[in-house]
Motif scaffolding. Structure first.
Motif, PDB file in Angstrom:
ATOM      1  N   ALA A  48       0.856  -1.331  -0.047  1.00  0.00           N
ATOM      2  CA  ALA A  48       0.076  -0.016   0.109  1.00  0.00           C
ATOM      3  C   ALA A  48       0.904   1.175  -0.092  1.00  0.00           C
ATOM      4  CB  ALA A  48      -0.891  -0.027   1.084  1.00  0.00           C
ATOM      5  N   SER A  49       1.882   1.232   0.992  1.00  0.00           N
ATOM      6  CA  SER A  49       2.736   2.328   0.863  1.00  0.00           C
ATOM      7  C   SER A  49       3.686   2.476  -0.468  1.00  0.00           C
ATOM      8  CB  SER A  49       3.914   2.194   1.936  1.00  0.00           C
ATOM      9  OG  SER A  49       4.851   3.354   2.057  1.00  0.00           O
ATOM     10  N   HIS A  50       4.224   1.415  -1.003  1.00  0.00           N
ATOM     11  CA  HIS A  50       4.632   1.551  -2.325  1.00  0.00           C
ATOM     12  C   HIS A  50       3.676   2.184  -3.429  1.00  0.00           C
ATOM     13  CE1 HIS A  50       7.888   0.820  -5.244  1.00  0.00           C
ATOM     14  NE2 HIS A  50       6.861   0.217  -6.004  1.00  0.00           N
ATOM     15  N   LEU A  51       2.717   1.609  -3.687  1.00  0.00           N
ATOM     16  CA  LEU A  51       1.752   1.786  -4.808  1.00  0.00           C
ATOM     17  C   LEU A  51       0.983   3.254  -4.408  1.00  0.00           C
ATOM     18  CD1 LEU A  51      -0.069  -1.532  -5.378  1.00  0.00           C
ATOM     19  CD2 LEU A  51       1.743  -0.584  -6.772  1.00  0.00           C
ATOM     20  N   GLY A  52       0.987   3.561  -2.973  1.00  0.00           N
ATOM     21  CA  GLY A  52       0.499   4.915  -2.791  1.00  0.00           C
ATOM     22  C   GLY A  52       1.160   5.895  -3.205  1.00  0.00           C
ATOM     23  N   ASN A  53       2.600   5.848  -3.474  1.00  0.00           N
ATOM     24  CA  ASN A  53       3.248   6.749  -4.211  1.00  0.00           C
ATOM     25  C   ASN A  53       2.675   7.315  -5.329  1.00  0.00           C
ATOM     26  OD1 ASN A  53       5.139   6.799  -1.928  1.00  0.00           O
ATOM     27  ND2 ASN A  53       6.419   5.155  -2.770  1.00  0.00           N
ATOM     28  N   THR A  54       1.967   6.509  -6.304  1.00  0.00           N
ATOM     29  CA  THR A  54       1.642   6.871  -7.502  1.00  0.00           C
ATOM     30  C   THR A  54       0.092   6.714  -7.738  1.00  0.00           C
ATOM     31  OG1 THR A  54       2.207   4.656  -8.462  1.00  0.00           O
ATOM     32  CG2 THR A  54       3.752   6.336  -8.686  1.00  0.00           C
ATOM     33  N   LEU A  55      -0.442   5.961  -6.837  1.00  0.00           N
ATOM     34  CA  LEU A  55      -1.904   5.738  -7.045  1.00  0.00           C
ATOM     35  C   LEU A  55      -2.652   5.961  -5.681  1.00  0.00           C
ATOM     36  CD1 LEU A  55      -1.596   2.286  -8.872  1.00  0.00           C
ATOM     37  CD2 LEU A  55      -2.172   4.465  -9.855  1.00  0.00           C
ATOM     38  N   GLY A  99      -8.499  -1.016   7.977  1.00  0.00           N
ATOM     39  CA  GLY A  99      -8.256  -2.264   8.790  1.00  0.00           C
ATOM     40  C   GLY A  99      -7.395  -3.025   7.736  1.00  0.00           C
ATOM     41  N   PRO A 100      -7.709  -4.399   7.587  1.00  0.00           N
ATOM     42  CA  PRO A 100      -6.935  -5.249   6.945  1.00  0.00           C
ATOM     43  C   PRO A 100      -7.515  -5.184   5.311  1.00  0.00           C
ATOM     44  CG  PRO A 100      -8.960  -6.101   7.570  1.00  0.00           C
ATOM     45  CD  PRO A 100      -8.647  -5.005   8.100  1.00  0.00           C
ATOM     46  N   VAL A 101      -8.189  -4.330   4.723  1.00  0.00           N
ATOM     47  CA  VAL A 101      -8.362  -4.154   3.366  1.00  0.00           C
ATOM     48  C   VAL A 101      -8.168  -3.116   2.776  1.00  0.00           C
ATOM     49  CG1 VAL A 101     -10.501  -4.195   1.792  1.00  0.00           C
ATOM     50  CG2 VAL A 101     -10.490  -5.508   3.741  1.00  0.00           C
ATOM     51  N   HIS A 102      -7.109  -3.124   1.664  1.00  0.00           N
ATOM     52  CA  HIS A 102      -6.513  -2.074   1.128  1.00  0.00           C
ATOM     53  C   HIS A 102      -6.907  -2.130  -0.540  1.00  0.00           C
ATOM     54  CE1 HIS A 102      -3.900  -2.285   4.360  1.00  0.00           C
ATOM     55  NE2 HIS A 102      -3.853  -3.547   4.142  1.00  0.00           N
ATOM     56  N   ARG A 103      -7.455  -1.118  -1.197  1.00  0.00           N
ATOM     57  CA  ARG A 103      -8.186  -0.948  -2.352  1.00  0.00           C
ATOM     58  C   ARG A 103      -7.541   0.223  -3.262  1.00  0.00           C
ATOM     59  NH1 ARG A 103     -13.831  -2.033  -4.187  1.00  0.00           N
ATOM     60  NH2 ARG A 103     -14.417  -0.258  -5.291  1.00  0.00           N
ATOM     61  N   VAL A 104      -7.416  -0.150  -4.439  1.00  0.00           N
ATOM     62  CA  VAL A 104      -6.855   0.831  -5.476  1.00  0.00           C
ATOM     63  C   VAL A 104      -7.869   0.864  -6.612  1.00  0.00           C
ATOM     64  CG1 VAL A 104      -5.265  -0.720  -6.567  1.00  0.00           C
ATOM     65  CG2 VAL A 104      -4.792   1.834  -6.506  1.00  0.00           C
ATOM     66  N   GLU A 105      -8.177   1.993  -7.135  1.00  0.00           N
ATOM     67  CA  GLU A 105      -8.823   1.965  -8.521  1.00  0.00           C
ATOM     68  C   GLU A 105      -8.244   2.778  -9.528  1.00  0.00           C
ATOM     69  OE1 GLU A 105     -12.975   2.898  -8.177  1.00  0.00           O
ATOM     70  OE2 GLU A 105     -13.155   2.359  -6.204  1.00  0.00           O
ATOM     71  N   TYR A 106      -7.653   2.395 -10.644  1.00  0.00           N
ATOM     72  CA  TYR A 106      -6.986   3.016 -11.641  1.00  0.00           C
ATOM     73  C   TYR A 106      -7.548   2.523 -13.178  1.00  0.00           C
ATOM     74  CZ  TYR A 106      -2.971   4.576 -14.437  1.00  0.00           C
ATOM     75  OH  TYR A 106      -2.093   5.180 -15.069  1.00  0.00           O
ATOM     76  N   LYS A 107      -7.907   3.586 -13.859  1.00  0.00           N
ATOM     77  CA  LYS A 107      -8.368   3.177 -15.170  1.00  0.00           C
ATOM     78  C   LYS A 107      -9.349   2.131 -15.342  1.00  0.00           C
ATOM     79  CE  LYS A 107      -4.167   4.696 -17.578  1.00  0.00           C
ATOM     80  NZ  LYS A 107      -3.251   4.419 -18.628  1.00  0.00           N
TER      81      LYS A 107
END
Length: 134
Positions: free
Chosen positions: A29-36, A42-50
């Protein structure tokens, strides 16, 4: 007037087995959060892109992965991103990602191999020219 139905979304689930799920999820989450934009609850991490929605859920023994995408290239790109990062983060303990749909996994691996072959062919002429100049 006709209305076009959007193409059905493609999806896949999988997991990366590890006793350090919380640590790797936080690192991812920290790494991807640099660009997304990452939303963690809590234990769930979500990303939306394109149009792609990726979810990583921590359990005691694994990271559960879920990806929904509007097209195969986007699905495969998200699979590659999650897999590449998790394998690298968990290299010392041999973390691998297992996808639940064998047909989609095979198509993904085939697409990755074709992409690598194409990149190698594109680089080969430049390497030959480089050797000629020495």
């Amino acid at each position: 007037m006709t209305t076009e139905n959007p193409a059905p979304a493609l999806s896949i689930t999988g997991r990366a087995r590890t006793e350090r799920a919380a640590r790797f999820a936080k690192q991812l989450a920290s790494h991807l959060g640099n660009t997304l934009p990452i939303v963690s609850d809590g234990p769930v991490h979500r990303v939306e892109y394109k149009g792609v929605v990726g979810t990583v859920t921590e359990t005691d023994t694994s990271l559960e992965l879920s990806i929904i995408a509007p097209a195969a290239p986007l699905l495969f790109g998200a699979m590659r991103t999650l897999e590449r990062h998790l394998v690298r983060f968990g290299e010392r303990e041999g973390v691998t990602v297992e996808w639940d749909d064998p047909a989609t996994d095979a198509a993904y691996r085939s697409a990755i191999a074709a992409q690598a072959q194409q990149q190698a062919q594109e680089q080969a002429p430049g390497q030959a020219q480089e050797h000629d100049q020495h």
